[in-house]
Write a protein that holds these residues in place. Structure first.
Motif, PDB file in Angstrom:
ATOM      1  N   THR A  31       0.836  -1.202   0.000  1.00 12.52           N
ATOM      2  CA  THR A  31       0.000   0.000   0.000  1.00 12.52           C
ATOM      3  C   THR A  31       0.866   1.244   0.000  1.00 12.52           C
ATOM      4  OG1 THR A  31      -1.572  -1.245   1.356  1.00 12.52           O
ATOM      5  CG2 THR A  31      -1.998   1.094   1.066  1.00 12.52           C
ATOM      6  N   TYR A  33       0.668   5.654  -0.256  1.00  4.48           N
ATOM      7  CA  TYR A  33      -0.170   6.845  -0.102  1.00  4.48           C
ATOM      8  C   TYR A  33       0.608   8.091  -0.510  1.00  4.48           C
ATOM      9  CZ  TYR A  33      -2.345   3.646   3.364  1.00  4.48           C
ATOM     10  OH  TYR A  33      -2.902   2.568   4.023  1.00  4.48           O
ATOM     11  N   LEU A  45      -4.834  13.215   2.615  1.00  4.38           N
ATOM     12  CA  LEU A  45      -4.655  12.156   1.636  1.00  4.38           C
ATOM     13  C   LEU A  45      -5.087  12.611   0.247  1.00  4.38           C
ATOM     14  CD1 LEU A  45      -3.956   9.109   1.171  1.00  4.38           C
ATOM     15  CD2 LEU A  45      -6.401   8.675   1.455  1.00  4.38           C
ATOM     16  N   GLN A  48      -4.452   6.786  -2.853  1.00  7.47           N
ATOM     17  CA  GLN A  48      -3.977   5.564  -2.216  1.00  7.47           C
ATOM     18  C   GLN A  48      -3.933   4.458  -3.257  1.00  7.47           C
ATOM     19  OE1 GLN A  48      -6.362   4.215   1.090  1.00  7.47           O
ATOM     20  NE2 GLN A  48      -5.486   2.167   1.074  1.00  7.47           N
ATOM     21  N   VAL A  55      -6.939   2.653  -4.928  1.00  3.99           N
ATOM     22  CA  VAL A  55      -7.989   2.368  -3.957  1.00  3.99           C
ATOM     23  C   VAL A  55      -8.912   3.570  -3.820  1.00  3.99           C
ATOM     24  CG1 VAL A  55      -8.478   1.850  -1.528  1.00  3.99           C
ATOM     25  CG2 VAL A  55      -6.533   0.755  -2.681  1.00  3.99           C
ATOM     26  N   ASP A  56      -8.308   4.748  -3.748  1.00  4.73           N
ATOM     27  CA  ASP A  56      -9.093   5.971  -3.595  1.00  4.73           C
ATOM     28  C   ASP A  56      -8.324   7.159  -4.130  1.00  4.73           C
ATOM     29  OD1 ASP A  56     -11.497   7.389  -2.133  1.00  4.73           O
ATOM     30  OD2 ASP A  56      -9.703   8.514  -1.583  1.00  4.73           O
ATOM     31  N   ARG A  97       0.506  -3.485   5.589  1.00  4.82           N
ATOM     32  CA  ARG A  97      -0.778  -4.153   5.761  1.00  4.82           C
ATOM     33  C   ARG A  97      -1.845  -3.086   5.986  1.00  4.82           C
ATOM     34  NH1 ARG A  97       2.671  -4.605   9.776  1.00  4.82           N
ATOM     35  NH2 ARG A  97       2.189  -3.483  11.713  1.00  4.82           N
ATOM     36  N   ARG A  98      -3.075  -3.472   5.837  1.00  4.60           N
ATOM     37  CA  ARG A  98      -4.174  -2.504   5.948  1.00  4.60           C
ATOM     38  C   ARG A  98      -5.109  -2.881   7.075  1.00  4.60           C
ATOM     39  NH1 ARG A  98      -7.061  -1.870   0.365  1.00  4.60           N
ATOM     40  NH2 ARG A  98      -8.245  -0.360   1.598  1.00  4.60           N
ATOM     41  N   ARG A  99      -4.522  -3.290   8.210  1.00  2.61           N
ATOM     42  CA  ARG A  99      -5.419  -3.654   9.309  1.00  2.61           C
ATOM     43  C   ARG A  99      -5.151  -2.907  10.601  1.00  2.61           C
ATOM     44  NH1 ARG A  99      -2.395  -7.173  12.325  1.00  2.61           N
ATOM     45  NH2 ARG A  99      -0.770  -8.328  11.246  1.00  2.61           N
ATOM     46  N   ASP A 100      -4.143  -2.019  10.607  1.00  3.88           N
ATOM     47  CA  ASP A 100      -3.900  -1.269  11.830  1.00  3.88           C
ATOM     48  C   ASP A 100      -3.424   0.158  11.589  1.00  3.88           C
ATOM     49  OD1 ASP A 100      -0.721  -2.889  12.646  1.00  3.88           O
ATOM     50  OD2 ASP A 100      -1.301  -1.575  11.003  1.00  3.88           O
ATOM     51  N   GLY A 101      -3.424   0.603  10.368  1.00  6.03           N
ATOM     52  CA  GLY A 101      -3.103   1.999  10.065  1.00  6.03           C
ATOM     53  C   GLY A 101      -1.652   2.376  10.120  1.00  6.03           C
ATOM     54  N   GLU A 102      -0.748   1.455  10.418  1.00  6.64           N
ATOM     55  CA  GLU A 102       0.658   1.809  10.537  1.00  6.64           C
ATOM     56  C   GLU A 102       1.225   2.193   9.172  1.00  6.64           C
ATOM     57  OE1 GLU A 102       3.262  -1.260  11.966  1.00  6.64           O
ATOM     58  OE2 GLU A 102       4.743   0.197  12.648  1.00  6.64           O
ATOM     59  N   GLN A 103       1.744   3.392   9.073  1.00  8.78           N
ATOM     60  CA  GLN A 103       2.298   3.899   7.828  1.00  8.78           C
ATOM     61  C   GLN A 103       3.683   4.480   8.096  1.00  8.78           C
ATOM     62  OE1 GLN A 103      -0.486   6.527   5.817  1.00  8.78           O
ATOM     63  NE2 GLN A 103      -2.197   5.178   6.296  1.00  8.78           N
ATOM     64  N   PHE A 105       6.546   7.067   6.636  1.00  5.79           N
ATOM     65  CA  PHE A 105       6.593   8.241   5.779  1.00  5.79           C
ATOM     66  C   PHE A 105       7.992   8.500   5.237  1.00  5.79           C
ATOM     67  CE2 PHE A 105       2.477  10.355   6.092  1.00  5.79           C
ATOM     68  CZ  PHE A 105       1.888   9.637   7.123  1.00  5.79           C
TER      69      PHE A 105
END
Lengths: 114, 116
Positions: A31, A33, A45, A48, A55-56, A97-103, A105
């Motif tokens: 993923t 962004y 944002l 994505q 995705v968006d 991964r897209r299950r806990d928001g960890e990004q 930068f």
């Protein structure tokens, strides 16, 4: 582990010119962004990607902004033609991964439009 | 939709003091996470601390801790024994797993200045 890479770090252009930013995410992160951070505000944002699919992009001004992520790795964000209000820091982030928001930068690109 | 509000544009404290940064949020997600990010002049966003909404225990990371009040939708950051290197912009952010776009929603930030 290498972090998110972005280039250039700074860019100054005249209005109506075009500009492109490059991002290389952390290896294996599906993923990606792009955020726009105007002075005095938090990042917003723009678009994505999940692998090489969008995705968006509902916040992306599509009349002047475009982005792509070929082969699901590197990504480029382009502005054509630039306006004064596009002056901002453009941040790229990636996530494993897209299950806990960890990004994670990158250092960002500061764009100044004169 | 999610919103994050930081009502303190700037704060200044003396080195070694304790400081608390405020954040309130609103979300329709049942499963969400809250974050505090630090952004020094280099512009690199650095994750300070993360809280999972379904966990009642407040997260701590060394000198950094949060006070998570779920019913009040409040998520404040406490920095103990503040250091000169803590000087930076601090952003509160939320993330929900409702599907579709899952970018972070950020507040406007608090500029924290640690005075020597």
């Amino acid at each position: 582990e290498a972090g998110v890479a972005q280039s250039p770090r700074y860019k100054i252009i005249e209005k109506r010119q075009s500009v492109a930013f490059w991002c290389n995410p952390i290896s294996g992160h599906a993923t990606l962004y792009w955020y726009q951070q105007i002075l005095g505000q938090g990042p917003k944002l723009l678009i994505q990607f999940q692998n090489n699919g969008v995705v968006d992009d509902s916040q992306l001004p599509k009349d002047r902004f475009s982005a792509e992520r070929l082969k699901g790795v590197d990504s480029t964000l382009k502005i054509q033609p630039a306006k004064l209000e596009d002056s901002a820091v453009y941040l790229c982030a990636s996530s494993p991964r897209r299950r806990d928001g960890e990004q994670f930068f990158g250092p960002g690109t500061r764009l100044t439009v004169l | 939709a999610q919103t994050v509000t930081q009502s303190q544009p700037e704060m200044s404290v003396q080195e070694a003091e304790t400081v608390t940064l405020s954040c309130t949020y609103d979300t329709s997600e049942n499963n969400y996470y809250l974050f505090w990010y630090k952004q020094p002049p280099s512009r690199q966003m650095i994750l300070v601390i993360r809280q999972e909404a379904y966990k009642q225990q407040n997260a701590t990371e060394n000198r950094f801790s949060v006070n998570f009040q779920k019913a009040a939708k409040s998520f404040s950051l406490k920095i103990s024994d503040s250091q000169l290197g803590d000087t930076a912009m601090y952003f509160c952010a939320s993330w929900g797993s409702g599907g579709g776009a899952d970018g972070l929603t950020f507040g406007k930030g608090t500029h924290l200045i640690i005075q020597p």
